[in-house]
Each structure stands twice: as structure tokens, then as C-alpha cells.
Motif scaffolding. Structure first.
Motif, PDB file in Angstrom:
ATOM      1  N   VAL A  31      -1.057   3.797   2.779  1.00 39.63           N
ATOM      2  CA  VAL A  31       0.101   3.498   3.635  1.00 39.63           C
ATOM      3  C   VAL A  31       0.715   2.129   3.338  1.00 39.63           C
ATOM      4  O   VAL A  31       1.928   2.038   3.074  1.00 39.63           O
ATOM      5  CB  VAL A  31      -0.265   3.634   5.122  1.00 39.63           C
ATOM      6  CG1 VAL A  31       0.840   3.052   6.004  1.00 39.63           C
ATOM      7  CG2 VAL A  31      -0.489   5.102   5.481  1.00 39.63           C
ATOM      8  N   PRO A  32      -0.057   1.034   3.373  1.00 32.42           N
ATOM      9  CA  PRO A  32       0.586  -0.264   3.080  1.00 32.42           C
ATOM     10  C   PRO A  32       1.142  -0.351   1.666  1.00 32.42           C
ATOM     11  O   PRO A  32       2.144  -1.041   1.430  1.00 32.42           O
ATOM     12  CB  PRO A  32      -0.556  -1.277   3.291  1.00 32.42           C
ATOM     13  CG  PRO A  32      -1.816  -0.484   3.178  1.00 32.42           C
ATOM     14  CD  PRO A  32      -1.492   0.866   3.701  1.00 32.42           C
ATOM     15  N   LEU A  33       0.532   0.357   0.734  1.00 28.38           N
ATOM     16  CA  LEU A  33       1.039   0.364  -0.639  1.00 28.38           C
ATOM     17  C   LEU A  33       2.375   1.092  -0.717  1.00 28.38           C
ATOM     18  O   LEU A  33       3.325   0.621  -1.365  1.00 28.38           O
ATOM     19  CB  LEU A  33       0.025   1.029  -1.564  1.00 28.38           C
ATOM     20  CG  LEU A  33      -1.315   0.307  -1.721  1.00 28.38           C
ATOM     21  CD1 LEU A  33      -2.331   1.222  -2.416  1.00 28.38           C
ATOM     22  CD2 LEU A  33      -1.145  -0.989  -2.512  1.00 28.38           C
ATOM     23  N   LEU A  34       2.457   2.226  -0.052  1.00 25.88           N
ATOM     24  CA  LEU A  34       3.695   3.011  -0.075  1.00 25.88           C
ATOM     25  C   LEU A  34       4.836   2.279   0.624  1.00 25.88           C
ATOM     26  O   LEU A  34       6.003   2.421   0.244  1.00 25.88           O
ATOM     27  CB  LEU A  34       3.463   4.374   0.584  1.00 25.88           C
ATOM     28  CG  LEU A  34       2.538   5.326  -0.180  1.00 25.88           C
ATOM     29  CD1 LEU A  34       2.233   6.560   0.659  1.00 25.88           C
ATOM     30  CD2 LEU A  34       3.158   5.732  -1.513  1.00 25.88           C
ATOM     31  N   LEU A  35       4.509   1.490   1.636  1.00 24.34           N
ATOM     32  CA  LEU A  35       5.530   0.753   2.377  1.00 24.34           C
ATOM     33  C   LEU A  35       5.987  -0.513   1.654  1.00 24.34           C
ATOM     34  O   LEU A  35       7.053  -1.046   1.949  1.00 24.34           O
ATOM     35  CB  LEU A  35       4.993   0.369   3.759  1.00 24.34           C
ATOM     36  CG  LEU A  35       4.726   1.516   4.737  1.00 24.34           C
ATOM     37  CD1 LEU A  35       4.114   0.994   6.021  1.00 24.34           C
ATOM     38  CD2 LEU A  35       6.013   2.286   5.024  1.00 24.34           C
ATOM     39  N   THR A  36       5.173  -0.969   0.716  1.00 22.58           N
ATOM     40  CA  THR A  36       5.442  -2.251   0.061  1.00 22.58           C
ATOM     41  C   THR A  36       5.971  -2.104  -1.357  1.00 22.58           C
ATOM     42  O   THR A  36       6.864  -2.849  -1.773  1.00 22.58           O
ATOM     43  CB  THR A  36       4.153  -3.102   0.012  1.00 22.58           C
ATOM     44  OG1 THR A  36       3.624  -3.229   1.330  1.00 22.58           O
ATOM     45  CG2 THR A  36       4.433  -4.480  -0.563  1.00 22.58           C
ATOM     46  N   LEU A  37       5.446  -1.153  -2.092  1.00 28.60           N
ATOM     47  CA  LEU A  37       5.738  -1.060  -3.516  1.00 28.60           C
ATOM     48  C   LEU A  37       6.937  -0.178  -3.815  1.00 28.60           C
ATOM     49  O   LEU A  37       7.367   0.629  -2.984  1.00 28.60           O
ATOM     50  CB  LEU A  37       4.512  -0.521  -4.257  1.00 28.60           C
ATOM     51  CG  LEU A  37       3.206  -1.297  -4.057  1.00 28.60           C
ATOM     52  CD1 LEU A  37       2.074  -0.633  -4.824  1.00 28.60           C
ATOM     53  CD2 LEU A  37       3.375  -2.748  -4.482  1.00 28.60           C
ATOM     54  N   ASN A  38       7.440  -0.329  -5.008  1.00 27.64           N
ATOM     55  CA  ASN A  38       8.495   0.560  -5.495  1.00 27.64           C
ATOM     56  C   ASN A  38       8.316   0.769  -6.991  1.00 27.64           C
ATOM     57  O   ASN A  38       7.426   0.189  -7.606  1.00 27.64           O
ATOM     58  CB  ASN A  38       9.892  -0.008  -5.187  1.00 27.64           C
ATOM     59  CG  ASN A  38      10.030  -1.450  -5.648  1.00 27.64           C
ATOM     60  OD1 ASN A  38       9.680  -1.793  -6.773  1.00 27.64           O
ATOM     61  ND2 ASN A  38      10.528  -2.320  -4.773  1.00 27.64           N
ATOM     62  N   GLY A  39       9.141   1.600  -7.545  1.00 27.81           N
ATOM     63  CA  GLY A  39       9.095   1.835  -8.978  1.00 27.81           C
ATOM     64  C   GLY A  39       7.817   2.524  -9.435  1.00 27.81           C
ATOM     65  O   GLY A  39       7.257   3.377  -8.735  1.00 27.81           O
ATOM     66  N   LEU A  40       7.330   2.123 -10.604  1.00 33.64           N
ATOM     67  CA  LEU A  40       6.173   2.773 -11.220  1.00 33.64           C
ATOM     68  C   LEU A  40       4.917   2.658 -10.357  1.00 33.64           C
ATOM     69  O   LEU A  40       4.158   3.625 -10.232  1.00 33.64           O
ATOM     70  CB  LEU A  40       5.905   2.155 -12.598  1.00 33.64           C
ATOM     71  CG  LEU A  40       4.692   2.705 -13.364  1.00 33.64           C
ATOM     72  CD1 LEU A  40       4.851   4.207 -13.625  1.00 33.64           C
ATOM     73  CD2 LEU A  40       4.504   1.949 -14.678  1.00 33.64           C
ATOM     74  N   LEU A  41       4.684   1.501  -9.764  1.00 34.35           N
ATOM     75  CA  LEU A  41       3.490   1.322  -8.938  1.00 34.35           C
ATOM     76  C   LEU A  41       3.513   2.237  -7.721  1.00 34.35           C
ATOM     77  O   LEU A  41       2.476   2.779  -7.314  1.00 34.35           O
ATOM     78  CB  LEU A  41       3.370  -0.145  -8.505  1.00 34.35           C
ATOM     79  CG  LEU A  41       2.993  -1.127  -9.622  1.00 34.35           C
ATOM     80  CD1 LEU A  41       3.153  -2.559  -9.144  1.00 34.35           C
ATOM     81  CD2 LEU A  41       1.571  -0.871 -10.101  1.00 34.35           C
ATOM     82  N   HIS A  42       4.678   2.424  -7.145  1.00 33.87           N
ATOM     83  CA  HIS A  42       4.830   3.352  -6.018  1.00 33.87           C
ATOM     84  C   HIS A  42       4.488   4.769  -6.463  1.00 33.87           C
ATOM     85  O   HIS A  42       3.802   5.514  -5.748  1.00 33.87           O
ATOM     86  CB  HIS A  42       6.256   3.276  -5.495  1.00 33.87           C
ATOM     87  CG  HIS A  42       6.481   4.036  -4.220  1.00 33.87           C
ATOM     88  ND1 HIS A  42       6.849   5.367  -4.190  1.00 33.87           N
ATOM     89  CD2 HIS A  42       6.382   3.660  -2.917  1.00 33.87           C
ATOM     90  CE1 HIS A  42       6.990   5.766  -2.945  1.00 33.87           C
ATOM     91  NE2 HIS A  42       6.697   4.765  -2.141  1.00 33.87           N
TER      92      HIS A  42
END
Length: 209
Positions: free
Chosen positions: A144-155
Motif C-alpha cells: 500500500v505505501p509503495l503504491l501510494l508513493t511510487l510511479n513509473g517502473l517501480l510502481h
């Protein structure tokens, strides 16, 4: 715990870099992911022993963080979070199930090997087994915190990793029977004995259930 949980855990811990050195966030997240994956590269050769070091990884984390703090660079940040991911993975596996083929049966007293004390650490079963519904819930919580914070390839990496977690959880209960059948009915009659020694003993069952 299943591999996606470990990978997401390593990435989530690496998110802390965003607040202190955002320019190193990308490399920290990649290192956290790889560190979370690293110990399970021993899956088919001394699983949870060959590359699982709950004591030694943990001991190395502190000096690695000190070096990264005093002299931040792509290399020092990468090494620090690679070790953090590997250390957390090695310790977290103690909180799950044992090494048996069907860990929900809780018949194994081996979770992770402690090289410092030269003994196996018993599983705690806080997460019942790798790929259990509670393991999946932990993967979701970490994502959840990763999906809310990251974008692009990391997302996208987080989404793919979470998708693998869902698939693995859905198939987890049938995988032991499938693996044992492949080993016993397909590989054993065809492979020479010296190659069969590389197949983990837990897969070599005479009567898969």
C-alpha cells in the motif's frame, strides 16, 4: 513467508530514504527488493541455510548504515539496503512455517539455520506458512505505501510482485502435490542419480497427497 512478501518488505523499508536523501530513493528501493529476494536463491540448494544468515546479515547492517550515512553514494546506499532486505528476510522466515513440503501441517522444527550458533531455529508460525491468506494480507499491507508513493517502473514492479503473491496464494495448497508428481513421475525415471541429488528431499515423495 513467500518471496513477494519479502521483496515488498525490503522495498517498504527502503522508502525511508525518501525523507532523508530522496535522490537515492530509486537505488534504495531496487536494493531493498533484491535484498528481500537474495536469501531465497538457495531454494533448491540448502534452503534457508545456504543464503539465510539471520545473525550475520543483521550485524553487517549497522556498519553499512553508518557508512551510507557518513558517505552517501549509489554504492553505499545499495549495499546498506541490500543487507537490510536480506537481514529482515532471514529473520522474518523464523516467524513463519517450517521447511516441510506442506508447512500448514506444522511438522518441521526447522525454520532458518543460525550459522552463529550452528543450529536450526524453530518456526514461530506467526504467519502460518508461506502463501497463506495471512501472508497475502501482509503483502498487501506492505504494498500500500509503495503504491501510494511510487510511479513509473517501480510502481509497476510493485503491482507485478503483488500479482505474483495473489497467484501463489491461490495455488499454494496444490503446489506440493504437483511438484512431487513432477519429480517422482517425470524427473526420477529420466534423470541420472547424480542430478537427482540436487532435487530437495521434500519433493521426492513416493505417494504425493
Amino acid at each position: 513467508m513467500m518471496l513477494p512478501t519479502h521483496a515488498l518488505g525490503g522495498m517498504t523499508l527502503a522508502l525511508s530514504v525518501t525523507f532523508v536523501a530522496p535522490e537515492f530513493t530509486g537505488i534504495a528501493l531496487i536494493a531493498g527488493f533484491l535484498g528481500g529476494v537474495l536469501p531465497d536463491l538457495d531454494m533448491y540448494s540448502g534452503h534457508r541455510k545456504s543464503l539465510h544468515y539471520p545473525v550475520y546479515y543483521s550485524v553487517l547492517v549497522l556498519p553499512a548504515l553508518v557508512i551510507a550515512g557518513l558517505s552517501p553514494s549509489m554504492t553505499s546506499i545499495f549495499i546498506a539496503f541490500l543487507l537490510i532486505g536480506a537481514a529482515v528476510h532471514s529473520v522474518a522466515d523464523i516467524l513463519g512455517g517450517g521447511l516441510e513440503l506442506r508447512p500448514w501441517e506444522a511438522t518441521s522444527s526447522r525454520a532458518v539455520y543460525d550459522h552463529y550458533r550452528n543450529r536450526w531455529i524453530a518456526p514461530r508460525h506467526w504467519i502460518r506458512y508461506d502463501g497463506s491468506p495471512d501472508d497475502l494480507l501482509l503483502s498487501i499491507a506492505l504494498a500500500v505505501p509503495l503504491l501510494l508513493t511510487l510511479n513509473g517502473l517501480l510502481h509497476q514492479i510493485v503491482i507485478v510482485t503483488l500479482a505474483v503473491a495473489f497467484v501463489y496464494t491461490a495455488l499454494r495448497r496444490v503446489l506440493p502435490t504437483l511438484a512431487a508428481a513432477i519429480v517422482n513421475d517425470v524427473l526420477t525415471p529420466r534423470l541420472p542419480d547424480h542430478l537427482l541429488t540436487y532435487v530437495p528431499a521434500r519433493y521426492r515423495e513416493t505417494s504425493p497427497r
